[in-house]
Design a protein around this motif. Structure first.
Motif, mmCIF file in Angstrom:
data_model
loop_
_atom_site.group_PDB
_atom_site.id
_atom_site.type_symbol
_atom_site.label_atom_id
_atom_site.label_comp_id
_atom_site.label_asym_id
_atom_site.label_seq_id
_atom_site.Cartn_x
_atom_site.Cartn_y
_atom_site.Cartn_z
ATOM 1 N N VAL A 1 0.839 -1.206 0.000
ATOM 2 C CA VAL A 1 0.000 0.000 0.000
ATOM 3 C C VAL A 1 0.868 1.248 0.000
ATOM 4 N N ILE B 1 1.033 4.477 -2.639
ATOM 5 C CA ILE B 1 -0.053 5.265 -2.061
ATOM 6 C C ILE B 1 -0.316 6.546 -2.846
ATOM 7 N N GLU C 1 -4.129 6.144 -3.771
ATOM 8 C CA GLU C 1 -4.714 6.542 -2.491
ATOM 9 C C GLU C 1 -6.235 6.389 -2.497
ATOM 10 N N CYS D 1 -1.142 7.006 5.457
ATOM 11 C CA CYS D 1 -2.382 6.648 4.755
ATOM 12 C C CYS D 1 -3.665 6.901 5.523
#
Length: 603
Positions: free
Chosen positions: A279, A283, A287, A322
């Protein structure tokens, strides 16, 4: 010849247990039925349901297997010799047996309880053409049967079993995208993931509350090493975020990924941390896709599992890059992403992440409480339990919300929380106790710095505590006071004294009996106090179910028979509990030291 109706043919396998077969002289009655194409159906079969490359329904071999099953139900031993004979009879017809619902049920019934038979049957299946094996994976009846036989092979104990698992795992890896989205085939993928990690069939179906790590079981070190080689690729593929990110909200994909994470964690793998790294690496470009997966009904369950099983460094990176900061307020409003945040907060172990979480979530505490989202506030309390300096700001925030921030109304904190601000200042109305308030109080009682609560407890009159002990919501608070290591012995003894003059009323109450159990196992309730209570209890007769159950747990029968033996037994139980508590404390300290070393080395 009279033609049978379609329903009679299709249901013939479903009703086989009701058919009576003569178990005497079975071989003479049915003869040898091995290999070959088998017999034709004795009735007309619906072409749309039973048309298959493998040929017609294997009526003769199914009849043979039913007869063997009848013999077993009649008392015949299900030994390896009998199972080997049955496997030999099925030789060459495995494909056809797995092509029909009724024959699949017979195969499960006779081979499912036998490791040897399941292994031999699946070995023959693994020798079919790959295209045909995949067809069986995607068919409902055959997929279920293959799954049952795979679990029957666990724990794996031979190289033959390893070969079967390796072949099936390779097929799953080569056809991952098709298999994980299919409801039938995904069950086989999940079975392979668990078995290769030394786990059996999954017991709990509660995926919203990730369970603790399961303990893998291997027959030998050699088998463990072979299974490690076999599972490597399938775990890697089924936890590849970049490969599955767009499909994580599919229910089948979600369950496969969770099975992979659970199995990998059982063998001390790092799949959860790798998913987070996947991830973080992309990102900037993905996202929106990641945020969407946090909000998905099924994909959010995957991320709950990930943040539970990953290492602390990965949690910190995920929060900082995140989820935290300006993003967290929006995520917390979502009904699915809310659970991911709550789970991450609850599983936080490092001070740096705990500090960041409190900085980001503290401004949202009032909105959480206004919307009755008590569980995330409870997670925040759990997060700061180990960090004294983070407790005071959170407690002050809660005291402001519950109108107990001043010296003049400090004494109202306990009941304002318990009743969720539904009582006037100084009022103690137990009947207004609130479920959310009870949950929040139970969490707060785990904090070492919540002195105001302890002062409130010491000021509670005995009559109020007796009312709380038999109230459905408030009784849990009394139990938490007695069980919490953060509450002082003085406060615990103050609670216990409220019941010393009337144990009978407490125990006879279905709710109060649980409070008595908490008293009995409390650290301040030593053997001499237990003995004094038992002298009173054994002289009382009551027909209450909770009374009988409580006295049974307290070993009242042994007390009447041999007091000395009773005393020794409870002394030993007390010593064991103390040893376990000390042992757990040592383990926790070791983990904290390791974590601090990792943080220092990272710096």
């Amino acid at each position: 010849m009279t033609r049978k109706r379609k329903s009679e043919v299709e249901n013939s396998g479903e009703n086989w247990k009701r058919e009576k077969f003569n178990g005497q002289d079975f071989a003479k009655q049915y003869g040898y039925v091995g290999g070959g194409d088998g017999g034709e159906l004795e009735a007309v079969v619906d072409e749309s349901n039973n048309r298959d490359k493998s040929g017609n329904f294997p009526q003769e071999i199914v009849t043979y297997l039913k007869g063997v099953m009848e013999m077993i139900e009649g008392g015949e031993e299900r030994n390896d010799m009998l199972m080997t004979r049955c496997v030999e009879e099925c030789s060459g017809q495995e494909d056809r047996l797995l092509s029909y619902h009724n024959s699949c049920k017979v195969v499960e019934a006779i081979f499912g309880p036998s490791h040897l038979a399941s292994s031999h049957f699946l070995r023959s299946v693994s020798r079919l053409k790959e295209r045909r094996i995949l067809d069986l994976f995607f068919s409902g009846c055959s997929a279920h049967t293959i799954e049952e036989l795979l679990y029957a092979m666990s724990p794996v104990d031979s190289n033959q079993d390893i070969e079967i698992l390796h072949k099936f795992c390779e097929l799953v890896c080569d056809n991952t995208m098709d298999i994980v989205v299919d409801r039938n085939a995904s069950f086989i993928a999940r079975a392979l993931l668990r078995i290769t990690c030394g786990l059996g069939r999954e017991g709990s179906k509660d995926n919203r509350n990730p369970s603790p790590s399961e303990t893998p079981s291997f027959v030998s070190n050699e088998m463990e090493e072979e299974l490690r080689k076999t599972r490597g690729r399938i775990v890697m593929v089924t936890t590849d975020y970049n490969l599955l990110c767009d499909k994580l909200d599919n229910s089948s994909v979600s369950l496969v990924v969770q099975s992979a994470l659970i199995g990998d964690d059982a063998v001390k793998g790092r799949a959860a941390s790798r998913m987070i790294q996947g991830v973080i690496e992309k990102i900037d470009a993905n996202e929106e896709a990641f945020v969407a997966s946090l909000k998905g009904k099924n994909s959010s369950r995957v991320w709950e599992r990930v943040v539970t099983l990953c290492d602390e460094e990965s949690r910190l990176q995920l929060w900082q890059m995140c989820m935290g900061g300006s993003r967290v307020a929006q995520l917390a409003k979502d009904s699915a992403a809310f659970f991911v945040i709550q789970t991450l907060v609850k599983n936080t172990k490092g001070e740096e992440l705990a500090t960041d979480i409190m900085d980001d979530l503290s401004p949202l505490v009032f909105s959480f409480l206004d919307s009755n989202r008590v569980t995330i506030v409870g997670a925040m309390i759990k997060c700061v339990e180990k960090f004294d300096e983070l407790q005071s700001p959170l407690i002050k925030t809660l005291r402001r919300y519950f109108d107990a921030s001043k010296a003049s109304n400090k004494k109202d904190f306990f009941f304002n929380v318990l009743t969720w601000k539904s009582v006037a200042s100084g009022e103690m109305d137990v009947n207004k106790s609130n479920v959310h308030g009870s949950l929040l109080l139970q969490s707060l009682l785990g904090l070492s710095h919540c002195c105001s609560l302890e002062e409130n407890i010491l000021s509670l009159p005995p009559s109020i505590m007796r009312e709380m002990a038999v109230h459905r919501s408030a009784s849990h608070v009394i139990q938490s006071i007695l069980q919490s290591p953060a509450v002082s012995d003085d406060a615990k003894n103050h609670v216990i004294k409220a019941f010393e003059k009337d144990w009978q009323s407490l125990i006879q109450s279905p709710i109060g009996s649980f409070v008595f159990e908490s008293i009995w196992y409390s650290s301040v309730f030593d053997v001499s106090r237990k003995q004094n209570v038992m002298k009173t209890l054994v002289s009382i007769f009551s027909t209450s179910k909770s009374w009988k159950c409580t006295l049974f747990k307290c070993e009242a029968g042994l007390f009447k028979k041999d007091i000395k033996a009773w005393v020794n037994k409870w002394k030993q139980i007390g010593q064991k509990s103390e040893k376990n508590a000390k042992r757990q404390e040592k383990i926790t300290k070791k983990k904290d030291k390791k974590q601090s070393k990792k943080e220092k080395s990272a710096e």
